[in-house]
Design an enzyme around this catalytic site. Structure first.
Site, mmCIF file in Angstrom:
data_model
loop_
_atom_site.group_PDB
_atom_site.id
_atom_site.type_symbol
_atom_site.label_atom_id
_atom_site.label_comp_id
_atom_site.label_asym_id
_atom_site.label_seq_id
_atom_site.Cartn_x
_atom_site.Cartn_y
_atom_site.Cartn_z
ATOM 1 N N GLU A 115 0.841 -1.197 0.000
ATOM 2 C CA GLU A 115 0.000 0.000 0.000
ATOM 3 C C GLU A 115 0.874 1.244 0.000
ATOM 4 O OE1 GLU A 115 -1.563 0.107 4.433
ATOM 5 O OE2 GLU A 115 -1.865 -1.882 3.601
ATOM 6 N N LYS A 117 2.575 4.633 1.042
ATOM 7 C CA LYS A 117 2.886 5.224 2.345
ATOM 8 C C LYS A 117 2.483 6.694 2.289
ATOM 9 C CE LYS A 117 6.429 5.351 5.900
ATOM 10 N NZ LYS A 117 6.505 6.770 6.216
ATOM 11 N N ASP A 119 1.883 10.494 3.207
ATOM 12 C CA ASP A 119 2.782 11.441 3.868
ATOM 13 C C ASP A 119 1.979 12.429 4.709
ATOM 14 O OD1 ASP A 119 5.111 12.576 4.601
ATOM 15 O OD2 ASP A 119 5.541 13.540 2.689
ATOM 16 N N TYR A 225 -7.170 8.208 5.661
ATOM 17 C CA TYR A 225 -7.304 6.809 5.239
ATOM 18 C C TYR A 225 -6.847 5.928 6.393
ATOM 19 C CZ TYR A 225 -7.868 8.037 0.277
ATOM 20 O OH TYR A 225 -8.332 8.515 -0.908
ATOM 21 N N LYS A 316 11.085 3.196 0.549
ATOM 22 C CA LYS A 316 10.994 4.644 0.374
ATOM 23 C C LYS A 316 11.244 5.064 -1.067
ATOM 24 C CE LYS A 316 10.940 7.206 3.533
ATOM 25 N NZ LYS A 316 10.795 7.655 4.895
ATOM 26 N N CYS A 410 20.882 44.334 -18.548
ATOM 27 C CA CYS A 410 20.825 42.937 -18.969
ATOM 28 C C CYS A 410 22.240 42.359 -18.999
ATOM 29 C CB CYS A 410 20.191 42.855 -20.356
ATOM 30 S SG CYS A 410 20.351 41.224 -21.107
ATOM 31 N N CYS A 413 23.120 41.744 -22.998
ATOM 32 C CA CYS A 413 23.279 42.809 -24.008
ATOM 33 C C CYS A 413 23.441 44.192 -23.393
ATOM 34 C CB CYS A 413 22.097 42.802 -24.969
ATOM 35 S SG CYS A 413 20.580 43.434 -24.230
ATOM 36 N N CYS A 426 14.603 42.588 -19.828
ATOM 37 C CA CYS A 426 15.620 43.275 -20.628
ATOM 38 C C CYS A 426 14.909 44.034 -21.733
ATOM 39 C CB CYS A 426 16.571 42.231 -21.217
ATOM 40 S SG CYS A 426 17.432 42.810 -22.672
ATOM 41 N N CYS A 432 19.178 41.805 -28.232
ATOM 42 C CA CYS A 432 19.685 40.972 -27.138
ATOM 43 C C CYS A 432 19.898 39.542 -27.635
ATOM 44 C CB CYS A 432 18.707 40.976 -25.966
ATOM 45 S SG CYS A 432 19.262 39.928 -24.609
HETATM 46 S S1 IVH Z 1 1.508 0.870 8.952
HETATM 47 C C1 IVH Z 1 3.430 -0.829 12.779
HETATM 48 N N1 IVH Z 1 0.755 1.821 6.646
HETATM 49 O O1 IVH Z 1 4.319 5.654 8.388
HETATM 50 C C2 IVH Z 1 3.324 -0.031 11.557
HETATM 51 N N2 IVH Z 1 1.936 3.255 8.112
HETATM 52 O O2 IVH Z 1 6.968 5.017 9.488
HETATM 53 C C3 IVH Z 1 2.142 0.828 11.527
HETATM 54 N N3 IVH Z 1 2.252 5.512 7.254
HETATM 55 O O3 IVH Z 1 3.652 6.225 11.757
HETATM 56 C C4 IVH Z 1 2.105 1.699 10.382
HETATM 57 N N4 IVH Z 1 1.183 5.213 5.352
HETATM 58 O O4 IVH Z 1 2.193 7.435 10.068
HETATM 59 C C5 IVH Z 1 1.394 2.066 7.804
HETATM 60 N N5 IVH Z 1 -0.018 2.537 4.578
HETATM 61 C C6 IVH Z 1 0.617 2.778 5.737
HETATM 62 C C7 IVH Z 1 1.168 4.042 6.029
HETATM 63 C C8 IVH Z 1 1.830 4.232 7.232
HETATM 64 C C9 IVH Z 1 1.837 6.082 6.117
HETATM 65 C C10 IVH Z 1 3.050 6.204 8.301
HETATM 66 C C11 IVH Z 1 2.454 6.112 9.680
HETATM 67 C C12 IVH Z 1 3.535 5.557 10.547
HETATM 68 C C13 IVH Z 1 4.753 5.775 9.725
HETATM 69 C C14 IVH Z 1 5.758 4.709 10.042
#
Ligand code: IVH
Length: 674
Positions: A115, A117, A119, A225, A316, A410, A413, A426, A432
């Site tokens: 899934e 990650k 931010d 989410y 990452k 400029c 020129c 300019c 130029c």
């Molecule tokens: S699972 C035990 N799933 O990443 C692990 N974390 O570095 C529980 N995060 O503190 C986290 N998307 O804030 C999980 N799909 C995802 C995530 C996710 C973002 C963040 C979360 C966590 C941090 C860990």
């Protein structure tokens, strides 16, 4: 006992409907009713609750924004710690993770869920008997802050769970974040209020969640989410992570789309690549992909090490922000003379490439960020976006630095620089060299004349050695002139000449775009071409006519008008056409409403009308399917000649085109208007 049984029934029904529509909208992304209808339900519920205050309950959809602001956040000790994830920075790291899992579990196959990650910030939502009773931030993992008052204002977080079968006490964990669009809007509003903008969506989400006054949070575009659970009491969850998430979804919790159950780690790595490729197109920021062993019993067997689960890892993405040093600040002169300060940087690997320059946009941007030579800065490169300096790390500023000063001549020129609001330009125009070179680069570019092989270096040599003065001279280049240039073999010279020859056959929109009229991009060029259908009528159009072109405003109209009034530009255009640059006639831009009575007909209005304005006549003709053009050509079907019609009428008569007077026009419109 409720105050009024009828009202109480209606209130219950409204709440149920509103919760159902929230679910359709936020969870399954398939709204059933338009926003106005939803608003009506909310208004009715609010009204009823106002009239019958005894019916108000905390979980009512009207009760998202509470009353008074808090004076401080209280602490929440997490019954189950909120852990973090180990990181993988390469495919090898991921493969090692999978190998370790296989070794520990002693199995052949491991299913994973991959899934995105997200931010944002981790959040814990506690539901008791299906009702949201507490929301807490992660904090240090052991203790967080109670932000229930703010979290309740996030519309996509249900105050009540749907359906049945959920555990009596259920802690849902997930991420609160701000969409890119929401972030842009928020920063625009901050700007309007002359308040400090947020650095990125993550900071904006964090700042919004840590408000003592929920009314402020309520105005911030926060999303949520879910991605895991914590406390589970008085009920059971399925034995797979994927299945748990689906259960949460069925209870009304939003789940991201970027999530898949996969058969092995190779499929996870493919998923990573797929998500990385669409990262820029997602509506929110993500910073990697998380892989989780799907089976909960396998998760238990693997356990934890130093506050990280062994059963999950974050793969990452290459960082989009990095730190580096400003070696110098150069000034680049663009095609239209705009001066752009550019930071020359110590090379740094960011967003997957090595970056050595970053735009500083304009003088006020440099001063606002106070970027100076010698500074340590944060550089950002997101996707294909050009790298930019986000901010200066002030604590690392060396002792002797100077505030940036925009030159007043400029750098190429030496003509004087004119300030137009934020842009310094300019004034050299065609003297130029920088503007000339950029103009050539633009002319040959892919979306313009598309002359392959005529690259930047070659253009510079041609100009520096006086082989060409204007773009029209490209079409008079001789083979031996090209061969005499550096690194230009006979074969490449022939290729360039062939490409120049090929470019003669073009289209009117490409040609217009290639001319490099200020503010005229590809779309505007297309709009102008469709409207005027030929170059002559465009060149002769006045500003009022130009403004009538869809999407052309007063500024574009002014630039286009001035461009075509300049004799030098007219000469260049003439010379290009004389050299054989040509394009097919533009077909009138018919809509697909072929069935209208005047579809396929091209009308030209000329002279004054007394019973209606020309704009009204034009609109009515267009409504009947006619195309209304500004100039008479062999393709014109009818010329409507009002009082004092001039050259257009003469031309129509010469070409034998039908002419209608004003009464004829009125009769025509009347005939078709029912
Ligand atoms: S699972 C035990 N799933 O990443 C692990 N974390 O570095 C529980 N995060 O503190 C986290 N998307 O804030 C999980 N799909 C995802 C995530 C996710 C973002 C963040 C979360 C966590 C941090 C860990």
């Amino acid at each position: 006992m409720s105050a009024n049984p009828k009202a109480s029934e209606r209130v219950d029904a409204l709440r149920e409907q509103i919760n159902y529509h929230n679910y359709r909208y936020y969870v399954i992304d398939d709204p059933e009713i338009p926003d106005v209808e939803y608003d009506r339900l909310m208004i009715e519920l609010r009204q009823l609750e106002n009239d019958h205050p005894k019916l108000v309950i905390a979980s009512s959809p009207t009760q998202r924004v509470g009353g008074t602001p808090l004076s401080a956040f209280s602490q929440v000790v997490h019954e189950q710690p909120m852990l973090s994830l180990g990181n993988a920075f390469s495919d090898d790291d991921v493969i090692s993770f999978d190998r370790r899992n296989h070794e520990r579990l002693g199995v052949d196959m491991i299913e994973y869920v991959a899934e995105a990650k997200l931010d944002g910030l981790a959040i814990s939502l506690l539901y008791e008997n299906g009702e949201l009773v507490r929301a807490a931030t992660r904090g240090d993992g052991a203790t967080g802050e109670d932000v229930t008052h703010n979290v309740r204002t996030i519309d996509s977080i249900p105050l009540l769970l749907r359906g049945a079968g959920f555990p009596k006490r259920l802690e849902v964990r997930g991420e609160i974040f701000m969409s890119k669009e929401g972030f842009r809007k928020l920063n625009r509003a901050q700007n309007d209020k002359e308040e400090k903008p947020f650095a990125n969506p993550r900071n904006a989400a964090a700042g919004s969640l840590r408000q003592l006054d929920p009314k402020i949070s309520a105005q911030r575009p926060l999303s949520f989410y879910c991605y895991s659970t914590g406390i589970v009491e008085g009920g059971k969850l399925p034995d797979g992570h994927y299945q748990i998430i689906l259960a949460l979804k069925s209870w009304g919790l939003p789940v991201q789309k970027e999530m898949q159950l996969l058969k092995d780690i190779n499929a996870c790595i493919d998923f990573y690549q797929k998500i990385l490729n669409k990262r820029d197109k997602l509506p929110h920021d993500i910073d990697g992909v998380v892989y989780k062993v799907n089976s909960i019993s396998q998760q238990k067997d693997l356990g934890y090490i130093s506050r990280e689960p062994r059963w999950a890892i974050a793969h990452k993405f290459p960082a989009e922000e990095e730190i580096t040093k400003v070696i110098d600040i150069d000034i680049q002169v663009g095609r239209t003379g705009a001066l752009t300060p550019v930071a020359r940087l110590e090379p740094v690997f960011v967003g997957g490439v090595t970056v050595t320059n970053a735009t500083l946009h304009n003088e006020s941007e440099v001063l606002r960020k106070d970027v100076r030579i010698g500074d340590t800065v944060i550089v950002r490169r997101a996707g294909d976006v050009i790298p930019e300096v986000v901010k200066v790390v002030m604590s690392q500023r060396p002792k002797q630095t100077n505030v940036f000063v925009m030159p007043d001549v400029c750098p190429v020129c030496q003509s004087s620089v004119i300030k137009e609001e934020t842009i310094s330009r300019c004034s050299g125009g065609l003297i130029c060299d920088a503007q000339i070179k950029e103009g050539f680069k633009h002319f040959v570019s892919r979306q313009a004349m598309d002359i392959e092989g005529l690259g930047e270096k070659l253009i510079e040599q041609l100009i520096d050695r006086n082989k060409v003065q204007t773009i029209a001279d490209l079409y008079h280049l001789q083979r031996d002139e090209l061969i005499s240039l550096e690194r230009m073999a006979e074969k490449s010279a022939d290729n360039v000449l062939a490409a120049i020859e090929k470019s003669k056959s073009t289209t009117l929109p490409r040609f217009l775009f290639a001319l490099g009229i200020r503010e005229v991009g590809v779309a505007t060029a297309r709009g102008l071409a469709n409207y005027f259908t030929n170059l002559d009528s465009l060149m002769d159009a006045d500003s009022e006519t130009l403004i009538k072109v869809p999407d052309v405003g007063p500024i574009v109209a002014k630039h286009a008008y001035e461009f075509f009034r300049d004799v030098r530009n007219r000469e260049v255009i003439q010379s290009l056409v004389k050299s054989g640059v040509h394009w097919p006639d533009i077909e009138a831009d018919f809509q697909d409403d072929d069935l209208l009575p005047l579809s396929g007909e091209i009308y030209v209005l000329t002279g004054g009308l007394t019973s209606m304005s020309r704009d009204v006549a034009k609109e009515q003709l267009q409504a009947l399917g006619a195309k209304v053009s500004g100039s008479v050509s062999a393709k014109t079907s009818v010329v409507v000649a009002g009082e004092k019609a001039g050259s257009k009428l003469t031309k129509a008569e010469k070409l034998g085109i039908a002419v209608l007077d004003e009464s004829g026009l009125i009769a025509l419109l009347a005939k078709h208007s029912k």
